[in-house]
Design an enzyme around this catalytic site. Structure first.
Site, mmCIF file in Angstrom:
data_model
loop_
_atom_site.group_PDB
_atom_site.id
_atom_site.type_symbol
_atom_site.label_atom_id
_atom_site.label_comp_id
_atom_site.label_asym_id
_atom_site.label_seq_id
_atom_site.Cartn_x
_atom_site.Cartn_y
_atom_site.Cartn_z
ATOM 1 N N PRO A 128 42.405 44.172 43.992
ATOM 2 C CA PRO A 128 42.831 45.331 43.902
ATOM 3 C C PRO A 128 41.810 46.700 44.260
ATOM 4 O O PRO A 128 40.921 46.837 43.535
ATOM 5 C CB PRO A 128 43.467 45.748 42.450
ATOM 6 C CG PRO A 128 42.573 44.699 41.592
ATOM 7 C CD PRO A 128 42.264 43.626 42.568
ATOM 8 N N ASP A 134 36.257 46.528 43.520
ATOM 9 C CA ASP A 134 37.404 45.571 42.913
ATOM 10 C C ASP A 134 37.698 46.150 41.608
ATOM 11 O O ASP A 134 36.826 45.922 40.580
ATOM 12 C CB ASP A 134 36.837 44.152 42.982
ATOM 13 C CG ASP A 134 37.819 43.284 42.382
ATOM 14 O OD1 ASP A 134 38.713 43.678 41.733
ATOM 15 O OD2 ASP A 134 37.654 42.095 42.730
ATOM 16 N N HIS A 135 38.649 46.615 41.450
ATOM 17 C CA HIS A 135 39.152 47.275 40.269
ATOM 18 C C HIS A 135 39.370 46.227 38.987
ATOM 19 O O HIS A 135 39.438 46.685 37.639
ATOM 20 C CB HIS A 135 40.308 48.209 40.312
ATOM 21 C CG HIS A 135 40.534 49.430 39.582
ATOM 22 N ND1 HIS A 135 39.614 49.471 38.396
ATOM 23 C CD2 HIS A 135 41.112 50.518 39.377
ATOM 24 C CE1 HIS A 135 39.620 50.748 37.920
ATOM 25 N NE2 HIS A 135 40.737 51.259 38.365
ATOM 26 N N ARG A 136 39.264 45.092 39.299
ATOM 27 C CA ARG A 136 39.412 44.162 38.222
ATOM 28 C C ARG A 136 38.123 44.022 37.263
ATOM 29 O O ARG A 136 38.329 43.876 36.137
ATOM 30 C CB ARG A 136 39.742 42.752 38.739
ATOM 31 C CG ARG A 136 41.177 42.647 39.315
ATOM 32 C CD ARG A 136 41.281 41.069 40.106
ATOM 33 N NE ARG A 136 40.252 40.957 41.052
ATOM 34 C CZ ARG A 136 40.050 39.864 41.976
ATOM 35 N NH1 ARG A 136 40.981 38.777 41.662
ATOM 36 N NH2 ARG A 136 39.341 39.533 42.652
ATOM 37 N N ILE A 156 35.306 46.402 38.020
ATOM 38 C CA ILE A 156 34.717 47.555 38.206
ATOM 39 C C ILE A 156 35.572 48.691 37.810
ATOM 40 O O ILE A 156 36.335 49.267 38.418
ATOM 41 C CB ILE A 156 34.032 47.937 39.673
ATOM 42 C CG1 ILE A 156 33.090 46.837 40.040
ATOM 43 C CG2 ILE A 156 33.275 49.133 39.686
ATOM 44 C CD1 ILE A 156 32.494 47.091 41.264
#
Length: 461
Positions: A255, A431-433, A435
Site C-alpha cells: 500500500p 510502504d504503509h504496512r 512505515i
C-alpha cells in the site's frame, strides 16, 4: 548428429542462470562462429536477461563446432547454446556452417560433469575424494591449491599452468570489468583463492575518473516506421517485461503512500560548488545527487525504521542494519536500479566515486544482475528530465523510494523578503504496512532539512 565414437570430443555449454532464479535469456550477440578457437574464460556471447545484459565466458578450451541458436532467440535456462570440439583433429567431424534454427534443436546427451552455476560452472564430478567442506576440522592436503585451481577454472582435474591466479569465473569477470590484473591481487580465500572482496580491495585505492553521476536519459535507436503504418507492435521481453511485472506486483502488493515537500536548496548548491574545488574530492565528479544521497543516508540513521521490508510469508518486518542505495537509471534497455552496496559506510569521496561508477556502467549497458540485487532504498532523479516531481512506485523488496525533482530558480521568502532561490520538490513513496505517516514524514523532513542547511550533514551524521 555427432557419431557415438566421437561423442567424447564434444562439450556442450548450457544457458546458465545468470541472475537469481531467472528462467530464460535472449542471445543478443555471438562473438564466435563455427571453426573459431576458444579458450577457457573467453567470452563467447552476450545475453539479455530480465535484469541486465551479461557476457558469458566458455569454461573450456576447444574449437567451436556448432551454435545452437541464432542472435535474437530467447533461450530457456539449461538449454545447450553452443557445442565445442575439445579434441580437434582426432576425428572427421566438421564444424557446422551456421547456427541452426531455434526450434527443437536435436542435442546429444551432454557428458556428465559440471552444471551451470551463474556465469561459470560448479564442481566437476569425480571419483576422487572431495575437498573438506568449509569449517571442517580436516585441513586440505598440500596439493590442494592445484586441485582448487583446476576446479575453479572449470577444467576438472586437468593440468593447468600453476602460475594462473586462483579465482572463480564470476570473480575473473569482475576483475576484467574493473581492469584489475588478478596476478596483482592478494588472495584471502581458502587455499589461496581470490574473492570478490579481494578484487574490490585492489580497485579501491584507485580514484577513477568518472562521468557526472546524474542519471540522464539515453534514447535507444528505433527502427524506422514504414510509410503509412498506423501502428507498431513491440515484443515485451527482457528488461521491459521484468519492469512491467515488478511494477504491477509492487503497486498491487504494497500500500503506497506518497508525501511531498518543497525545499530551498540554495545552500546545497553552494556546497556542491565548494566541493568541486576541494582537493579531497579530486578525481570524482560532484553534483546535487551526491549531497541528496548523503542526506538520505543520514536521515536513515536518524529514522532506521524506514530501512526495512515486509516479509509476507513469515509475517515479519525485517529491519536492515545496512543500506544498499539504489539509483534508478534510464538505459537503452529500459529502467534499471543498480545499488551501491553498504553505502552507509562510505565517505563522501567514496560515495561520489561509487555513484559515478554505477551510472557509467549503466549507460554502457554492463550492469550485472548482482549489482541490482539486494537494494534497501532507492533514489530516482526525475529532475534531469525537467520534471518537478512524481509519485514513484516502490522497487520490489524495498519500502521507500525518494523522487528528486528539477532544481529551479524560483521566488522564495528568505529572511522575511522575497528573493530568487534554488528550489526543488521531493516526493517520498513508502510502504504503509510498516512505515506510519509519522515515521515517513519525519524521514522526509530530515532529508529536506539537511538539503536546506547542509551543515547538518556534520552535526547529524
Amino acid at each position: 548428429m555427432t557419431d557415438t565414437s566421437n561423442a567424447a570430443r564434444f562439450r556442450e555449454f548450457k544457458m546458465p542462470d545468470v541472475g537469481e532464479g531467472l528462467t530464460e535469456a535472449e542471445i543478443l550477440k555471438w562473438f564466435v562462429q563455427p571453426g573459431d578457437t576458444v579458450t577457457d574464460g573467453q567470452v563467447v556471447c552476450e545475453v539479455e536477461t530480465a535484469k541486465a545484459a551479461v557476457e558469458l565466458p566458455i569454461p573450456f578450451d576447444g574449437v567451436v563446432h556448432e551454435l545452437r541458436f541464432p542472435e535474437g532467440t530467447t533461450v530457456d535456462v539449461g538449454q545447450v547454446i553452443i557445442a565445442v570440439d575439445v579434441a580437434p583433429g582426432s576425428g572427421d567431424a566438421e564444424p557446422a556452417a551456421e547456427p541452426v534454427a531455434p526450434a527443437a534443436p536435436e542435442a546429444e546427451e551432454a557428458p556428465k560433469g559440471r552444471q551451470p552455476v551463474l556465469v561459470g560452472y560448479g564442481v566437476a564430478e569425480s571419483s576422487t575424494k572431495r575437498r573438506a567442506r568449509k569449517g571442517a576440522e580436516t585441513a586440505p592436503p598440500a596439493a590442494a591449491p592445484a586441485a582448487v585451481q583446476a576446479e575453479l577454472n572449470g577444467q576438472g582435474t586437468a593440468a593447468i599452468p600453476e602460475a594462473r591466479p586462483l579465482a572463480k569465473p564470476p570473480v575473473r569477470k569482475l576483475a576484467k570489468d574493473l581492469g584489475i590484473d588478478l596476478a596483482t591481487v592478494t588472495p584471502t580465500g581458502a587455499g589461496g583463492v581470490i574473492t570478490r572482496e579481494d578484487v574490490h580491495a585492489a580497485a579501491t585505492p584507485v580514484a577513477p575518473s568518472v562521468p557526472e553521476p546524474s542519471v540522464e536519459p539515453t534514447v535507444p535507436v528505433e527502427a524506422p516506421v514504414p510509410a503509412g503504418a498506423r501502428e507498431t507492435r513491440i515484443p515485451v521481453k527482457g528488461v521491459r517485461k521484468a519492469i512491467a511485472q515488478a511494477m504491477v506486483g509492487s503497486a498491487f502488493t504494497a500500500p503506497h503512500v506518497t508525501e511531498f515537500v518543497t525545499v530551498d536548496v540554495t545552500r546545497t548548491m553552494k556546497l556542491v560548488a565548494e566541493l568541486k574545488e576541494d582537493k579531497d574530492m579530486a578525481g570524482v565528479r560532484v553534483n546535487p545527487l551526491l549531497i541528496i544521497a548523503k542526506a538520505l543516508l543520514v536521515a536513515i540513521k536518524r529514522n532506521p525504521g524506514v530501512n526495512a521490508v515486509w516479509d509476507e510469508a513469515n509475517q515479519e518486518i525485517v529491519q536492515k542494519h545496512y543500506v544498499n542505495l539504489g539509483i534508478a537509471a534510464a538505459t537503452p534497455r529500459g529502467l534499471i536500479v543498480p545499488n551501491i552496496k553498504d553505502a552507509h559506510d562510505r565517505t563522501l569521496p567514496q560515495l561520489a566515486a561509487s555513484l559515478g561508477e554505477l551510472v557509467a556502467t549503466a549507460r554502457e549497458g554492463k550492469t550485472s544482475p548482482a549489482a541490482m540485487a539486494g537494494g534497501t532504498v532507492t533514489i530516482t532523479n526525475v529532475g534531469v528530465f525537467g520534471v518537478d516531481t512524481g509519485t514513484p512506485i516502490l522497487n520490489p523488496g524495498e519500502s521507500a523510494i525518494l523522487a528528486v525533482g528539477a532544481i529551479k530558480l524560483q521566488p522564495w521568502v528568505h529572511k522575511g523578503k522575497v528573493k530568487p532561490r534554488q528550489v526543488t520538490t521531493l516526493a517520498l513513496s513508502f510502504d504503509h504496512r510498516l512505515i506510519d505517516g509519522e515515521l515517513g514524514s519525519k524521514f522526509l523532513a530530515d532529508i529536506a532539512a539537511i538539503l536546506e542547511q547542509p551543515k547538518r550533514l556534520i552535526t547529524w551524521a
